[in-house]
Design a protein around this motif. Structure first.
Motif, PDB file in Angstrom:
ATOM      1  N   LEU A  53       0.878  -1.168   0.000  1.00  0.00           N
ATOM      2  CA  LEU A  53       0.000   0.000   0.000  1.00  0.00           C
ATOM      3  C   LEU A  53       0.910   1.211   0.000  1.00  0.00           C
ATOM      4  CD1 LEU A  53      -2.549  -1.036   2.787  1.00  0.00           C
ATOM      5  CD2 LEU A  53      -2.851  -1.218   0.308  1.00  0.00           C
ATOM      6  N   SER A  54       0.596   2.202  -0.825  1.00  0.00           N
ATOM      7  CA  SER A  54       1.464   3.376  -0.879  1.00  0.00           C
ATOM      8  C   SER A  54       0.653   4.652  -1.027  1.00  0.00           C
ATOM      9  CB  SER A  54       2.461   3.261  -2.034  1.00  0.00           C
ATOM     10  OG  SER A  54       1.826   3.439  -3.278  1.00  0.00           O
ATOM     11  N   ARG A  55       1.304   5.739  -0.654  1.00  0.00           N
ATOM     12  CA  ARG A  55       0.725   7.077  -0.826  1.00  0.00           C
ATOM     13  C   ARG A  55       1.863   8.009  -1.186  1.00  0.00           C
ATOM     14  NH1 ARG A  55       0.735  11.278   2.355  1.00  0.00           N
ATOM     15  NH2 ARG A  55       1.255  10.068   4.177  1.00  0.00           N
ATOM     16  N   LEU A  56       1.740   8.664  -2.329  1.00  0.00           N
ATOM     17  CA  LEU A  56       2.743   9.613  -2.794  1.00  0.00           C
ATOM     18  C   LEU A  56       2.518  10.951  -2.098  1.00  0.00           C
ATOM     19  CD1 LEU A  56       5.088  10.039  -4.790  1.00  0.00           C
ATOM     20  CD2 LEU A  56       3.382  10.772  -6.461  1.00  0.00           C
ATOM     21  N   GLU A  57       3.533  11.464  -1.456  1.00  0.00           N
ATOM     22  CA  GLU A  57       3.413  12.745  -0.768  1.00  0.00           C
ATOM     23  C   GLU A  57       3.127  13.842  -1.786  1.00  0.00           C
ATOM     24  OE1 GLU A  57       6.790  15.264   1.005  1.00  0.00           O
ATOM     25  OE2 GLU A  57       5.992  14.072   2.677  1.00  0.00           O
ATOM     26  N   GLY A  58       2.062  14.594  -1.545  1.00  0.00           N
ATOM     27  CA  GLY A  58       1.700  15.680  -2.441  1.00  0.00           C
ATOM     28  C   GLY A  58       1.089  15.226  -3.742  1.00  0.00           C
ATOM     29  N   GLY A  59       0.700  13.961  -3.839  1.00  0.00           N
ATOM     30  CA  GLY A  59       0.114  13.438  -5.067  1.00  0.00           C
ATOM     31  C   GLY A  59      -1.243  14.056  -5.362  1.00  0.00           C
ATOM     32  N   VAL A  60      -1.572  14.137  -6.639  1.00  0.00           N
ATOM     33  CA  VAL A  60      -2.854  14.704  -7.065  1.00  0.00           C
ATOM     34  C   VAL A  60      -4.003  13.802  -6.635  1.00  0.00           C
ATOM     35  CG1 VAL A  60      -4.223  15.371  -9.074  1.00  0.00           C
ATOM     36  CG2 VAL A  60      -1.771  15.854  -9.013  1.00  0.00           C
ATOM     37  N   GLU A  61      -3.838  12.509  -6.789  1.00  0.00           N
ATOM     38  CA  GLU A  61      -4.865  11.532  -6.423  1.00  0.00           C
ATOM     39  C   GLU A  61      -4.758  11.254  -4.929  1.00  0.00           C
ATOM     40  OE1 GLU A  61      -7.998   9.320  -6.690  1.00  0.00           O
ATOM     41  OE2 GLU A  61      -7.163   9.935  -8.605  1.00  0.00           O
ATOM     42  N   PRO A  62      -5.827  11.445  -4.170  1.00  0.00           N
ATOM     43  CA  PRO A  62      -5.741  11.217  -2.726  1.00  0.00           C
ATOM     44  C   PRO A  62      -5.769   9.751  -2.322  1.00  0.00           C
ATOM     45  CG  PRO A  62      -7.951  11.877  -3.337  1.00  0.00           C
ATOM     46  CD  PRO A  62      -7.121  11.946  -4.597  1.00  0.00           C
ATOM     47  N   SER A  63      -5.896   8.865  -3.274  1.00  0.00           N
ATOM     48  CA  SER A  63      -6.031   7.438  -2.975  1.00  0.00           C
ATOM     49  C   SER A  63      -4.785   6.842  -2.356  1.00  0.00           C
ATOM     50  CB  SER A  63      -6.307   6.650  -4.261  1.00  0.00           C
ATOM     51  OG  SER A  63      -7.527   6.984  -4.822  1.00  0.00           O
ATOM     52  N   THR A  64      -5.035   5.786  -1.596  1.00  0.00           N
ATOM     53  CA  THR A  64      -3.974   4.874  -1.197  1.00  0.00           C
ATOM     54  C   THR A  64      -3.870   3.863  -2.329  1.00  0.00           C
ATOM     55  OG1 THR A  64      -4.456   5.137   1.150  1.00  0.00           O
ATOM     56  CG2 THR A  64      -3.283   3.133   0.489  1.00  0.00           C
TER      57      THR A  64
END
Length: 112
Positions: free
Chosen positions: A54-65
């Motif tokens: 599971l990942s989350r890009l810091e400052g990513g446009v898509e708020p999804s995990t």
């Protein structure tokens, strides 16, 4: 660690709940790493012999995990069902689903 392991995974879905909440539910440790687009928080784990991340890009446009499944797993849909069952959430928690070959379908009906 993610920089090394990322090539072994393929993106299969996005989830509405934040990474931290999902990791807490599964009692996972979230690690900070880097990729071409910047800082990324990642939790890697195995359920029923299926490897997930599971990942989350810091400052990513898509708020999804983002949900990643091992490239060696032949049935991404079955793997996603295993994960959703372990998390105790349903398909309504998905923001998108698909893969790089067939494309991604958002659950508002549009495609990516």
């Amino acid at each position: 660690m993610w920089e090394y392991a990322a090539a072994s995974f393929r993106l299969v879905a996005g989830l509405k709940p934040p990474l931290e909440a999902l990791a807490a539910r599964l009692r996972l440790t979230v690690e900070r790493s880097w990729e071409d687009l910047g800082a990324v928080d990642v939790a890697m784990f195995r359920i029923q012999r299926v490897d997930f991340a599971l990942s989350r890009l810091e400052g990513g446009v898509e708020p999804s995990t983002f949900v990643w499944v091992s490239r060696s797993e032949p049935d991404a849909d079955a793997a996603l069902e295993i994960l959703l069952g372990a998390l105790g959430i349903g398909l309504d928690a998905l923001t998108f689903r698909g893969d790089m070959e067939t494309g991604f379908e958002r659950f508002d009906g549009s495609s990516r």
